[in-house]
Write an enzyme that holds these catalytic residues in place. Structure first.
Site, PDB file in Angstrom:
ATOM      1  NE  ARG A  13      -2.932  -1.252   4.409  1.00  0.00           N
ATOM      2  CZ  ARG A  13      -4.187  -1.309   4.016  1.00  0.00           C
ATOM      3  NH1 ARG A  13      -5.012  -2.177   4.568  1.00  0.00           N
ATOM      4  NH2 ARG A  13      -4.653  -0.501   3.081  1.00  0.00           N
ATOM      5  CG  ASP A  61      -2.072   0.949   1.103  1.00  0.00           C
ATOM      6  OD1 ASP A  61      -2.359   1.392  -0.024  1.00  0.00           O
ATOM      7  OD2 ASP A  61      -2.707   1.262   2.143  1.00  0.00           O
ATOM      8  CG  ASN A  68      -7.924  -1.808  -5.198  1.00  0.00           C
ATOM      9  OD1 ASN A  68      -7.018  -2.608  -4.953  1.00  0.00           O
ATOM     10  ND2 ASN A  68      -8.176  -0.781  -4.393  1.00  0.00           N
ATOM     11  NE  ARG A  89      -7.641   2.246  -5.565  1.00  0.00           N
ATOM     12  CZ  ARG A  89      -6.438   2.269  -5.033  1.00  0.00           C
ATOM     13  NH1 ARG A  89      -5.399   2.544  -5.798  1.00  0.00           N
ATOM     14  NH2 ARG A  89      -6.256   2.028  -3.758  1.00  0.00           N
ATOM     15  NE  ARG A 135      -4.410   6.968  -6.991  1.00  0.00           N
ATOM     16  CZ  ARG A 135      -4.272   6.570  -5.719  1.00  0.00           C
ATOM     17  NH1 ARG A 135      -4.061   7.450  -4.769  1.00  0.00           N
ATOM     18  NH2 ARG A 135      -4.379   5.290  -5.406  1.00  0.00           N
ATOM     19  CD  GLU A 158       2.718 -13.194  15.868  1.00  0.00           C
ATOM     20  OE1 GLU A 158       2.725 -12.023  16.306  1.00  0.00           O
ATOM     21  OE2 GLU A 158       2.241 -14.160  16.502  1.00  0.00           O
ATOM     22  CB  THR A 177     -13.490  -7.284  -4.662  1.00  0.00           C
ATOM     23  OG1 THR A 177     -13.361  -7.120  -3.254  1.00  0.00           O
ATOM     24  CG2 THR A 177     -13.277  -8.743  -4.999  1.00  0.00           C
TER      25      THR A 177
END
Ligand code: IPE
Ligand code: IPE
Ligand code: MG
Length: 246
Positions: free
Chosen positions: A189, A21, A69, A72, A34, A208, A67
């Protein structure tokens, strides 16, 4: 001694999953589009794959397109699909040289035909590779995956292929897109967001979690090592007491 030497090769996650991300924010901060962020993200994908191979991680799953996305702007979606196709074409050699098997999870039928074709081709060509399974989550949503599994199991119950009493964890596992993969041990992430965004909800039951502040296009070996070092310091109890583990 390098950081790499401090990583215990006998205590690596069997399955590492990453929510890549921050591409958009990385680009915006520099006044770029972007989509330039997405293009730069492919460098991080390559570095991460190479590092995982070097370490001996057997399963790497990358969240590339959700799903959600699909909602956009059209142009961004189109560019992401183009980047995917180009990357697959470009990386086939890397996969073969490094003995990497490509796998995909998600509602792949929603992907553009050209992307499906490329994916199937690379999966077919790499199907006998065995050092690492690289899974791309594409048009993937955990809820969609679970709904799909419930429908298929229900159909089998209706047709007396399985009984209701036989439904257990492993039956559900077998009906998920991830059927051949072990549970996730470590989920990373990037970009400082602390959420799961519909990724592998069932499979991360005992994973974890590691949240990195780094935007995905800036993610490099040292950031992966940082996550692995943190992972190796943790005691995974799976509901037991600390004494039972020792
Ligand atoms: C991740 O980066 C790539 C995809 C979701 C396809 P983003 O595009 O979500 O970047 P941010 O979160 O807007 O910065
Ligand atoms: C999650 O990132 C999906 C991928 C990385 C492919 P998003 O950027 O779409 O997630 P949200 O919308 O911020 O939760
Ligand atoms: Mg994002």
């Amino acid at each position: 001694m390098s950081v790499l030497d401090t990583i215990n090769k006998n205590n690596l996650p069997k399955h590492l999953a990453i929510i890549m991300d921050g591409n958009g924010r990385w680009a915006k901060k520099q006044g770029l589009l972007r989509t330039i962020g997405h293009e730069n993200g492919t460098k991080s994908v390559r570095v991460t794959i190479e590092s995982c191979i070097k370490l001996g991680i057997e399963n790497l799953t990358l969240y590339a397109f959700s799903t959600e996305n699909w909602n956009r702007p059209k142009l961004e979606v189109k560019t992401l699909m183009k980047i995917l196709i180009n990357s697959l074409q470009k990386e086939l050699n890397t996969f073969q040289e490094n003995n990497i098997k490509l796998n995909a999870i998600g509602n792949i039928e929603l992907m553009p035909k050209s992307a499906q074709k490329e994916l199937l081709e690379v999966m077919e060509k790499t199907k006998n590779n065995s050092k690492m399974t690289l899974t791309l989550a594409l048009s993937y949503g955990s809820r969609e995956e679970i709904v799909n599994a419930v429908k298929r199991i229900s159909d089998k119950v209706k047709n007396n292929i399985i009984s209701i009493d036989a439904i257990d964890d492993s039956i559900i596992n077998e009906h998920l897109y991830t059927q051949n993969l072990p549970d996730v041990d470590l989920l990373i992430r990037t970009s400082g967001e602390h959420r799961i965004s519909n990724f592998l909800l069932w499979q991360i039951a005992y994973a974890e979690l590691f949240f990195s502040e780094v935007m995905w296009p800036d993610f490099r070996e040292e950031h992966l090592y940082e996550a692995l070092i943190s992972y190796q310091k943790r005691e995974r109890r799976f509901g037991k007491t600390s004494e039972q583990i020792k």
